[in-house]
Design an enzyme around this catalytic site. Sequence first.
Site, PDB file in Angstrom:
ATOM      1  N   HIS A 111      -1.206  11.014  -1.692  1.00 59.31           N
ATOM      2  CA  HIS A 111      -2.481  10.536  -1.147  1.00 59.31           C
ATOM      3  C   HIS A 111      -3.402  11.680  -0.759  1.00 59.31           C
ATOM      4  O   HIS A 111      -4.553  11.735  -1.169  1.00 59.31           O
ATOM      5  CB  HIS A 111      -2.248   9.639   0.072  1.00 59.31           C
ATOM      6  CG  HIS A 111      -3.524   9.199   0.718  1.00 59.31           C
ATOM      7  ND1 HIS A 111      -4.145   9.909   1.728  1.00 59.31           N
ATOM      8  CD2 HIS A 111      -4.321   8.128   0.474  1.00 59.31           C
ATOM      9  CE1 HIS A 111      -5.253   9.290   2.081  1.00 59.31           C
ATOM     10  NE2 HIS A 111      -5.388   8.207   1.338  1.00 59.31           N
ATOM     11  N   HIS A 114       0.817  -1.208   0.000  1.00 59.31           N
ATOM     12  CA  HIS A 114       0.000   0.000   0.000  1.00 59.31           C
ATOM     13  C   HIS A 114       0.855   1.265   0.000  1.00 59.31           C
ATOM     14  O   HIS A 114       1.636   1.496   0.928  1.00 59.31           O
ATOM     15  CB  HIS A 114      -0.885  -0.029   1.257  1.00 59.31           C
ATOM     16  CG  HIS A 114      -1.851   1.084   1.371  1.00 59.31           C
ATOM     17  ND1 HIS A 114      -1.916   1.904   2.483  1.00 59.31           N
ATOM     18  CD2 HIS A 114      -2.829   1.499   0.537  1.00 59.31           C
ATOM     19  CE1 HIS A 114      -2.894   2.768   2.331  1.00 59.31           C
ATOM     20  NE2 HIS A 114      -3.462   2.556   1.157  1.00 59.31           N
TER      21      HIS A 114
END
Length: 298
Positions: free
Chosen positions: A89, A47
């Site tokens: 992100h 991730h």
Amino acid sequence: MFARAAAATTAALLGACALVLPSAPASAQAPATPQAAHHGRPLVVAHRGASAYAPENTLAAIDKARDMGFRWVENDVQRTKDGELVIMHDDNLKRTTNVEEVFPDRAPWKVADFTAAEIARLDAGSWFSPKYAGERVPTLRQYMRRVSRNHQSLVFEFKKPELYPGIEYQGLRVLRETGWLDKSHVRNRLVIQSFSANSVRTVHAVRPDVKTGFLGTPPVADLPAYARFSDQINSTHTSISADYVSAIHALRGPHGKPLEIFTWTVNDAPNAVRAAKFGVDGIITNAPDVVRRALRGF
């Protein structure tokens, strides 16, 4: 400001992407499912790279995943003020860079308020560890070159696409130009996902051969609608059950293959085992080594 420019260029970008639409029906070019997902052991996806061990969404993080032996990584893509796609992100730069020091008068430090050149000046590693001081925010092109060099595969996420009109067309264009929309990559090495159903629909409409994932946990009754344009339903691990996973697998996605589920973000052994027992196809994790050890019995 860029939204107006994007509106003006969307038609041109759509035309550019249309040039790479497959000539055969989508069913004839169905993406291959990662083999690990169908013999009992879920695929392990790093991730934002191996983000428990290196600063997330940096080249160092995907290099760390490579060094640990992980083929699949996940990223997040957003757009700068001047239209460059970058790997980040959050929709602002505060948490993972030194933007407040470099540009103290530019609050709230949104990605969309800075040019690519300005973002390239930022330190994206020191917040994580002095070891990574000077690590930069990669552009999408830089990132794709490194993933290719590492012989890795990618779960590619359009992050907050509602902020960036036309970002799907831009992202697909970069993927095409970096060699990631050929048959081999599409069949074996790429999934494009988003929390936005509209974004996933757009990707499927423009490139129906590409494997797609919707991020969320839709009600079971709504799953058939998602299966028309999404190959995966990728849900947080706290929201799923064995019955939910079974309901997903009972359906077929747009390529005629069983619908899949990748679950996130699983960073400990008990939850990795729990998800694997549910029958998930993939586990997205900051600590891929922890999950790999936990799944050795599967």
